[in-house]
Design a protein around this motif. Sequence first.
Motif, PDB file in Angstrom:
ATOM      1  N   GLU A  62       0.829  -1.137   0.069  1.00  0.00           N
ATOM      2  CA  GLU A  62      -0.064  -0.005   0.065  1.00  0.00           C
ATOM      3  C   GLU A  62       0.911   1.213   0.054  1.00  0.00           C
ATOM      4  O   GLU A  62       0.619   2.265  -0.737  1.00  0.00           O
ATOM      5  CB  GLU A  62      -1.105  -0.139   1.127  1.00  0.00           C
ATOM      6  N   ALA A  63       2.173   1.478   0.841  1.00  0.00           N
ATOM      7  CA  ALA A  63       2.919   2.507   0.790  1.00  0.00           C
ATOM      8  C   ALA A  63       3.616   2.537  -0.471  1.00  0.00           C
ATOM      9  O   ALA A  63       3.778   3.848  -0.951  1.00  0.00           O
ATOM     10  CB  ALA A  63       3.949   2.258   1.883  1.00  0.00           C
ATOM     11  N   LEU A  64       4.051   1.842  -1.090  1.00  0.00           N
ATOM     12  CA  LEU A  64       4.476   1.676  -2.449  1.00  0.00           C
ATOM     13  C   LEU A  64       3.565   2.305  -3.478  1.00  0.00           C
ATOM     14  O   LEU A  64       4.065   3.059  -4.267  1.00  0.00           O
ATOM     15  CB  LEU A  64       5.200   0.372  -2.915  1.00  0.00           C
ATOM     16  N   ASP A  65       2.407   1.739  -3.432  1.00  0.00           N
ATOM     17  CA  ASP A  65       1.247   2.166  -4.475  1.00  0.00           C
ATOM     18  C   ASP A  65       0.936   3.511  -4.321  1.00  0.00           C
ATOM     19  O   ASP A  65       0.834   4.170  -5.176  1.00  0.00           O
ATOM     20  CB  ASP A  65       0.201   1.269  -4.327  1.00  0.00           C
ATOM     21  N   LYS A  66       0.986   4.115  -3.104  1.00  0.00           N
ATOM     22  CA  LYS A  66       0.645   5.348  -2.720  1.00  0.00           C
ATOM     23  C   LYS A  66       1.589   6.226  -3.179  1.00  0.00           C
ATOM     24  O   LYS A  66       1.581   7.379  -3.598  1.00  0.00           O
ATOM     25  CB  LYS A  66       0.370   5.468  -1.266  1.00  0.00           C
ATOM     26  N   ARG A  67       2.739   5.943  -2.883  1.00  0.00           N
ATOM     27  CA  ARG A  67       3.861   6.718  -3.351  1.00  0.00           C
ATOM     28  C   ARG A  67       4.152   6.897  -4.985  1.00  0.00           C
ATOM     29  O   ARG A  67       4.442   7.784  -5.559  1.00  0.00           O
ATOM     30  CB  ARG A  67       5.507   6.308  -2.864  1.00  0.00           C
ATOM     31  N   ARG A  68       3.771   5.754  -5.718  1.00  0.00           N
ATOM     32  CA  ARG A  68       3.735   5.771  -6.936  1.00  0.00           C
ATOM     33  C   ARG A  68       2.649   6.632  -7.646  1.00  0.00           C
ATOM     34  O   ARG A  68       2.995   7.025  -8.872  1.00  0.00           O
ATOM     35  CB  ARG A  68       3.682   4.322  -7.662  1.00  0.00           C
ATOM     36  N   LEU A  69       1.570   6.648  -7.069  1.00  0.00           N
ATOM     37  CA  LEU A  69       0.339   7.355  -7.532  1.00  0.00           C
ATOM     38  C   LEU A  69       0.641   8.925  -7.343  1.00  0.00           C
ATOM     39  O   LEU A  69      -0.157   9.706  -7.847  1.00  0.00           O
ATOM     40  CB  LEU A  69      -0.922   6.894  -6.655  1.00  0.00           C
ATOM     41  N   GLU A  70       1.485   9.563  -6.369  1.00  0.00           N
ATOM     42  CA  GLU A  70       1.710  10.843  -6.247  1.00  0.00           C
ATOM     43  C   GLU A  70       1.907  11.520  -7.308  1.00  0.00           C
ATOM     44  O   GLU A  70       2.921  11.222  -7.808  1.00  0.00           O
ATOM     45  CB  GLU A  70       2.634  10.809  -4.949  1.00  0.00           C
ATOM     46  N   GLU A  71       1.573  12.623  -7.588  1.00  0.00           N
ATOM     47  CA  GLU A  71       1.745  13.370  -8.679  1.00  0.00           C
ATOM     48  C   GLU A  71       3.109  14.204  -8.699  1.00  0.00           C
ATOM     49  O   GLU A  71       3.769  14.410  -9.735  1.00  0.00           O
ATOM     50  CB  GLU A  71       0.534  14.425  -8.771  1.00  0.00           C
TER      51      GLU A  71
END
Length: 108
Positions: A62-71
Amino acid sequence: MLAVILLAGIIVGQESAQKLSPLAQKTLERRIEEMVIERMEDCRLKAIADAEIIVDSLIIKEALDKRRLEENFPTKPIKPNLPDTTFTGDSLNIKPLFEDLNKKPIDQ
């Protein structure tokens, strides 16, 4: 005749094994309860350990996905091309550092 004697011995042995003294029966029941409790505790600890591994994996994902989705997250920079230069051999001639040592023999 021998078969009848063996069969009778087996039946008597089974009946005596099934009839335990009250103290032995109570001890057996207590040991069975202790084993059940111990097995349940082992299963509970294993379930907790397995759950911790799964939860840790989900949190990391979840943390990696959130970091990747940040603009505003910076992307990997593009590697620059190497310059188009070719190296030639050295322009200097090779000569010894100490010319005197090469000309004179060393006497000891």
